[in-house]
Design a protein around this motif. Structure first.
Motif, short mmCIF file in Angstrom:
data_model
loop_
_atom_site.label_atom_id
_atom_site.label_comp_id
_atom_site.label_asym_id
_atom_site.label_seq_id
_atom_site.Cartn_x
_atom_site.Cartn_y
_atom_site.Cartn_z
N GLU A 1 45.41 47.40 33.75
CA GLU A 1 44.64 48.49 34.36
C GLU A 1 43.15 48.38 34.00
OE1 GLU A 1 47.27 52.17 34.93
OE2 GLU A 1 45.54 52.92 33.83
N SER A 2 42.86 47.98 32.77
CA SER A 2 41.45 47.82 32.37
C SER A 2 40.80 46.72 33.20
CB SER A 2 41.35 47.47 30.89
OG SER A 2 41.79 48.55 30.10
N ALA A 3 41.53 45.62 33.42
CA ALA A 3 40.98 44.50 34.21
C ALA A 3 40.74 44.96 35.64
CB ALA A 3 41.95 43.33 34.20
N GLN A 4 41.65 45.79 36.15
CA GLN A 4 41.50 46.31 37.51
C GLN A 4 40.25 47.18 37.61
OE1 GLN A 4 44.99 48.50 38.65
NE2 GLN A 4 44.43 48.55 40.80
N ARG A 5 40.07 48.07 36.63
CA ARG A 5 38.89 48.95 36.63
C ARG A 5 37.61 48.11 36.54
NH1 ARG A 5 42.07 53.20 33.97
NH2 ARG A 5 42.04 52.09 32.02
N CYS A 6 37.68 47.06 35.75
CA CYS A 6 36.51 46.19 35.56
C CYS A 6 36.12 45.54 36.89
CB CYS A 6 36.85 45.13 34.52
SG CYS A 6 35.55 43.93 34.28
N ALA A 7 37.10 44.97 37.59
CA ALA A 7 36.81 44.26 38.84
C ALA A 7 36.35 45.24 39.92
CB ALA A 7 38.05 43.51 39.31
N LEU A 8 37.00 46.40 40.00
CA LEU A 8 36.62 47.39 41.01
C LEU A 8 35.19 47.88 40.79
CD1 LEU A 8 39.99 49.32 41.16
CD2 LEU A 8 38.91 48.20 43.11
N GLY A 9 34.85 48.09 39.53
CA GLY A 9 33.51 48.56 39.19
C GLY A 9 32.46 47.53 39.56
N ALA A 10 32.86 46.25 39.60
CA ALA A 10 31.92 45.19 39.97
C ALA A 10 31.84 45.04 41.48
CB ALA A 10 32.35 43.88 39.35
N GLY A 11 32.55 45.89 42.21
CA GLY A 11 32.45 45.89 43.67
C GLY A 11 33.49 45.03 44.36
N ALA A 12 34.53 44.66 43.64
CA ALA A 12 35.53 43.75 44.25
C ALA A 12 36.66 44.51 44.92
CB ALA A 12 36.11 42.85 43.17
N ILE A 13 37.35 43.80 45.82
CA ILE A 13 38.63 44.26 46.33
C ILE A 13 39.66 43.57 45.46
CG2 ILE A 13 40.27 43.94 48.23
CD1 ILE A 13 37.95 44.28 50.16
N VAL A 14 40.55 44.35 44.84
CA VAL A 14 41.56 43.72 43.97
C VAL A 14 42.80 43.42 44.82
CG1 VAL A 14 43.04 44.06 41.96
CG2 VAL A 14 40.67 44.80 41.90
N MET A 15 43.06 42.12 45.01
CA MET A 15 44.16 41.71 45.89
C MET A 15 45.51 41.92 45.22
SD MET A 15 42.35 38.17 46.93
CE MET A 15 43.00 37.71 48.52
N ASP A 16 45.56 41.74 43.91
CA ASP A 16 46.82 41.95 43.19
C ASP A 16 46.54 42.06 41.70
OD1 ASP A 16 49.48 42.27 42.65
OD2 ASP A 16 50.13 40.45 43.68
N VAL A 17 47.41 42.81 41.00
CA VAL A 17 47.32 42.90 39.54
C VAL A 17 48.56 42.23 38.98
CG1 VAL A 17 47.08 44.42 37.56
CG2 VAL A 17 46.14 45.12 39.76
N LEU A 18 48.33 41.17 38.24
CA LEU A 18 49.43 40.40 37.68
C LEU A 18 49.59 40.84 36.22
CD1 LEU A 18 50.88 37.85 38.88
CD2 LEU A 18 49.39 36.52 37.40
#
Lengths: 374, 600
Positions: free
Chosen positions: B112-129
């Motif tokens: 979840e932290s990695a997801q928040r990190c990527a989203l905050g950088a403006g990314a679309i998160v395709m999947d969380v492994l």
């Protein structure tokens, strides 16, 4: 402003078409530049790496990961058959022996002393790439594929499902406003591209699948039927990989909408000839629409022109209205007033005046029409 | 150039379909947005060069403003008289934006932290492994193979924590051998931001096959996230690898005077700046054709989520699929055949640029918009939470009111501001329509100010904030933010017609009318007060209702109106349209009439 940019769907009797056929990963190109090829010829092929299956050997043998090599029967790069032993323990009493079998046939890719995982890879799969259209190899893209050039009829649909297919064109109805019913689909349509009119119902499509029809081209379908065929609701229009037993191309939209007469007549004029059809649709930036390509010159046509797509609209152009309350109505552009106009929803937008065949004039937002490109 | 010397600024946002340019000029001591131009984005064939669209959009600004900005394909700098601009900045979401895959050891913790990190950088998160994401290991590998992300963010384990799980994820990535979306012959960038003790092993595994970069652990201890180092790395890779592969971007990067930002990152930055400057809790949404972005700042904590398949055109059919037809139909104040509605929404999906011509069609789009906003907000609430897995010390008094870790940070009663952007909110024919859509979808409680971004300027202002915070905030307050007015909604439920709150609103002295308005809000009522000024409010809810100070407790405070006026929402919280068909139609028509939402 005398014209507006409004891309439409193409229905061109004869045009020069170039199709890029590319492998997803590098491979071998089999076709040579300048050669004539048929739609079903393989132009390139590649090997897709096999699927990977991890097996946690350390866990299953109850050993620590760093001991794993002492228990492996197979080593890295060894070939294994399905259910062949890849690791086993060595108890004093053979009754307690535990064997770890490979879940797949393939190769041992890696053995990890840190995680205790063994990765097994299935053999690669050959991926052949067919030409899809009959034509001439215009360009070879080393390791990836070719560009094929052909001259012929080119018609775009608005939405489709199912992948690429081929077959002879057969019209199953007499007019574009006739419904394609299940009884219209006969044994003789097996392997063919069947042209319908305003609508194809769930029963019609089921019947066509039973008979072995390769593709249906029709004016409209109901979304409810589409859901029944697929078993799910299409959320985003990215299609082409569905496997329902045939390819479906919708030329006008969802609902009962007569096929544009021009499109219908054009298809009918090529009846009995071989066509390439794809249902692949991608509606986002870089839009891709489904298509019907019939290589060769139609009757009474002696010259094929390169499609340059004009990209704008002018008074006198034939257009199709693509939104309620006049969805599906076809007319000609009467004028393009430049000023913003308030429409019934109270939005202020750019509009155009459309004259209907009966002489009636309608004011329509420019965003709600589509030019019929011939 | 020094910040104080900036007089003329040109900024563009390269969206997937349109490139928008704005001109900002310093008038006296204040920066104002003066002209705008737009042109189709030219990332796709036949142009395949983003700068063509940029130059076209800037040319339109030149024509409208009379200022010569371009010398051929170059921006003239610095400004001099009626020529040139001092700086040029740009954001981009063209070509599908920044697409990432993230991985973490435990789904609800480092995942979840990695997801928040990527989203905050403006990314679309395709999947969380994650090691415990419920998929079999071979399914995870297959998934990595199928996706072609721009980069992967690999985290996992606190410093000194698990090594095995992180290494296992590294092995899966290696076995899958994923290829980047752009530039098939390049190595896929992988950022490692996990347990520092696993760095060496990860380098052994991924060092050769991928473009591996290592940075600080984004969750060094369970109690703390450290997202910024990884976020900076994502931005660096976005500029160095992803942008370099996109058509025309190397040229665009030479034109700009500050690094190009992914559009959502710039919007997020602007929302954060606004929240910080005003000390507000802010919720912002950008509802587009394909995706809906939600940003929030609560108690200084920023969060962003993107719902990749909730939108008003390309993804309209997915809103129907996810919300279900009954949920869309519950907002329609007229009868409609289900098959007709299905076909209409699908027709919008296949012809996404069409606009509603009739009021009925507009109402259908508004019904879908409410559901898209609601669903995207639900997804946001699930991610905008406190850290999970944190050990809590409890006193005896806590034992009676135990709360789990990972509680949502979004508390509607504490929300000060909602900012909407995207065509359906920014360009609705009547401003009250935008206000009601946001009220119905978000159900704000207490007093909440509603606003819209006039012409989707937040991306430009976010990227400009890197150079001049004053310029970006000046334009944000004066030209970007269109204040709709406050929504006043007591929390609680009662019987229809029951008095639930006495209220009094006084316009601030010196205003044109300077008047006082008061009344009693009944349950089930929606009152609309045309009110553009600032003023004071006093509201006394009855027992069972809360305006933010507790059950039945009176509140007094500041209030602000706007172009839509003030809405007193007595429909209760939580609010849902009546289940009974005839009652629902009657109520929706009553509410629509009371706020004059649609033409009669």
């Amino acid at each position: 402003m005398a014209h507006a940019y409004t891309p439409g769907l193409k229905a061109i009797p004869c045009t020069v078409l170039r199709k890029k056929r590319m492998l997803p990963i590098p491979g071998k190109v089999l076709a040579e530049s300048g050669k004539q090829i048929d739609a079903l010829d393989v132009v390139a092929q590649t090997e897709l790496p096999g699927k990977v299956y991890p097996v946690n050997v350390a866990n299953r043998l109850g050993i620590s990961p760093d001991e794993i090599r002492g228990y492996m029967v197979k080593r890295e790069l060894d070939k294994v058959k399905k259910l062949e032993t890849i690791a086993e323990n060595k108890p004093f009493i053979s009754w307690f022996k535990t064997k770890i079998e490979s879940p797949v046939a393939g190769t041992v890719e890696s053995v990890s002393e840190l995680t205790g995982q063994v990765l097994l890879r299935e053999p690669p799969k050959i991926l052949p790439l067919k030409a899809y259209i009959k034509g001439r190899i215009a360009e070879v893209h080393p390791n990836f594929g070719v560009t094929i050039e052909t001259e012929g009829t080119f018609i775009q649909g608005i939405f489709g499902i199912g992948g690429e297919t081929n077959g002879e064109i057969a019209a199953a109805v007499e007019s574009p406003d006739e419904e394609l019913v299940a009884e219209d689909i006969k044994e003789l349509h097996k392997g063919k591209i069947v042209i319908g009119g305003k609508h194809a119902s769930l029963n019609t499509i089921k019947r066509a699948i039973e008979i072995g029809v390769h593709a249906i081209v029709v004016g409209g379908i109901h979304d409810r039927d589409l859901r029944q065929i697929l078993g799910y609701d299409i959320g985003v229009a990215v299609t082409g990989t569905e496997q329902i037993g045939l390819t479906l191309v919708v030329t006008e939209g969802f609902g009962m909408i007569p096929m544009a007469e021009y499109t219908f007549r054009l298809l009918k004029s090529r009846e009995g000839e071989k066509a390439s059809v794809s249902g692949a649709t991608q509606i986002r930036a870089g839009v891709m629409r489904p298509e019907i390509i019939v290589p060769g010159y139609p009757k009474n046509v002696t010259q094929c022109k390169k499609d340059e797509g004009r990209g704008w609209i002018e008074p006198g152009d034939p257009v199709r209205i693509i939104r309620e309350p006049h969805f599906g109505v076809i007319g000609t552009v009467a004028s393009l007033p430049p000023e913003l106009t308030k429409i019934p929803s109270e939005s202020r937008v750019r509009v155009l005046e459309v004259t209907l065949p009966g002489g009636e004039k309608l004011v329509i937002p420019r965003a709600n029409i589509e030019v019929l490109e011939k | 150039m020094k910040e104080k010397d900036l007089q003329v600024i040109i900024a563009t946002d390269c969206g997937s379909t349109t490139t928008k340019a704005i001109l900002i000029e310093k008038k006296g001591d204040t920066y104002r947005q003066t002209f705008r131009g737009e042109a189709p984005t030219t990332v796709e064939a036949p142009f395949e060069d983003v700068t063509k669209g940029v130059l076209n959009a800037i040319t339109e600004v030149e024509e409208l403003s009379g200022r010569k900005i371009l010398d051929g394909e170059k921006i003239i700098t610095p400004n001099s008289g009626n020529t040139g601009a001092d700086i040029y900045v740009s954001t981009s979401s063209a070509g599908g934006g920044l697409q990432m895959m993230v991985a973490g050891a435990v789904k609800t913790m480092t995942g979840e932290s990695a997801q928040r990190c990527a989203l905050g950088a403006g990314a679309i998160v395709m999947d969380v492994l994650a090691s415990n994401d419920g998929r079999a290991d071979h399914e995870k590998i297959e998934r990595i193979r199928q996706l072609r992300p721009d980069m992967i963010l690999l985290s996992g384990g606190t410093d000194g924590g698990t090594v095995t799980h992180v290494v296992e994820l590294g092995q899966f990535i290696k076995a899958a051998d994923p290829k980047p979306r752009l530039g098939a012959s390049y190595k896929l960038p992988v950022i490692y931001a996990g347990n520092k003790d696993a760095r060496e092993k990860i380098t052994e595994i991924l060092g050769e096959g991928t473009a591996l970069m290592k940075t600080d652990n984004l969750r060094p201890i369970l109690e703390r996230e450290n997202l910024m180092p990884a976020r900076h790395k994502i931005h660096d890779i976005f500029l160095e690898h992803v942008m370099q592969q996109a058509p025309g971007y190397p040229r665009l990067m030479n034109m700009v005077h500050a690094p190009i930002m992914p559009t959502p990152m710039a919007v997020g930055l602007m929302v954060e700046k606004f929240a910080k400057a005003k000390n507000y809790n802010v919720l912002a949404v950008d509802i587009g054709g394909a995706t809906t972005d939600v940003f929030s700042v609560f108690s200084g904590v920023f969060n962003r989520t993107v719902s990749a398949n909730l939108g008003m055109s390309y993804s309209i059919s997915n809103v129907m699929a996810e919300a279900g037809l009954p949920n869309i139909m519950r907002w329609l104040s007229f009868d409609m055949d289900e098959q007709d509605l299905r076909n209409r929404l699908k027709n919008k999906m296949i012809r996404p640029t069409t606009v509603p011509q009739t009021v009925e069609d507009l109402q259908i789009e508004h019904a879908v918009a409410r559901e898209a906003l609601r669903l995207a907000f639900d997804q946001h609430k699930m991610l905008a939470v406190g850290l999970k897995g944190v050990q809590q010390e409890r006193s005896i008094s806590d034992a009676f009111e135990q709360t789990a870790t990972g509680q949502s940070l979004i508390r509607m009663m504490d929300l000060n501001y909602i900012i909407g952007s995207g065509g359906i909110l920014a360009h609705s024919p009547r401003r009250i329509q935008s206000a009601i859509l946001m009220t119905d979808a978000y159900q704000p409680e207490g007093i909440t100010m509603l606003a819209v971004d006039s012409i989707f300027m937040m991306p430009h202002l976010g990227v400009l904030a890197q150079i001049s915070e004053k310029a970006s905030l000046d334009v944000f307050y004066h030209d970007c933010l269109v204040k709709l007015g406050a929504c006043i909604a007591p929390r609680g439920l009662a019987k229809e017609g029951q008095n639930i709150m006495e209220w009094e609103i006084t316009e601030e002295s010196g205003s044109a009318s300077g008047g006082k308005q008061s009344g009693v809000l009944k349950f089930g009522e929606l009152i609309h007060i045309p009110f553009k000024a600032k003023g004071k409010i006093s509201a006394k809810p009855v027992k069972g209702f809360d305006m933010g100070h507790g059950n039945g407790i009176k509140i007094e405070g500041e209030i602000e109106g706007g172009v839509a006026g003030i809405i007193l929402d007595g429909r209760g919280r939580p609010f849902e349209p009546p289940k009974m068909h005839s009652k629902r139609i009657a109520d929706l028509n009553k509410w629509s009439k009371s706020v004059e939402m649609y033409p009669v």
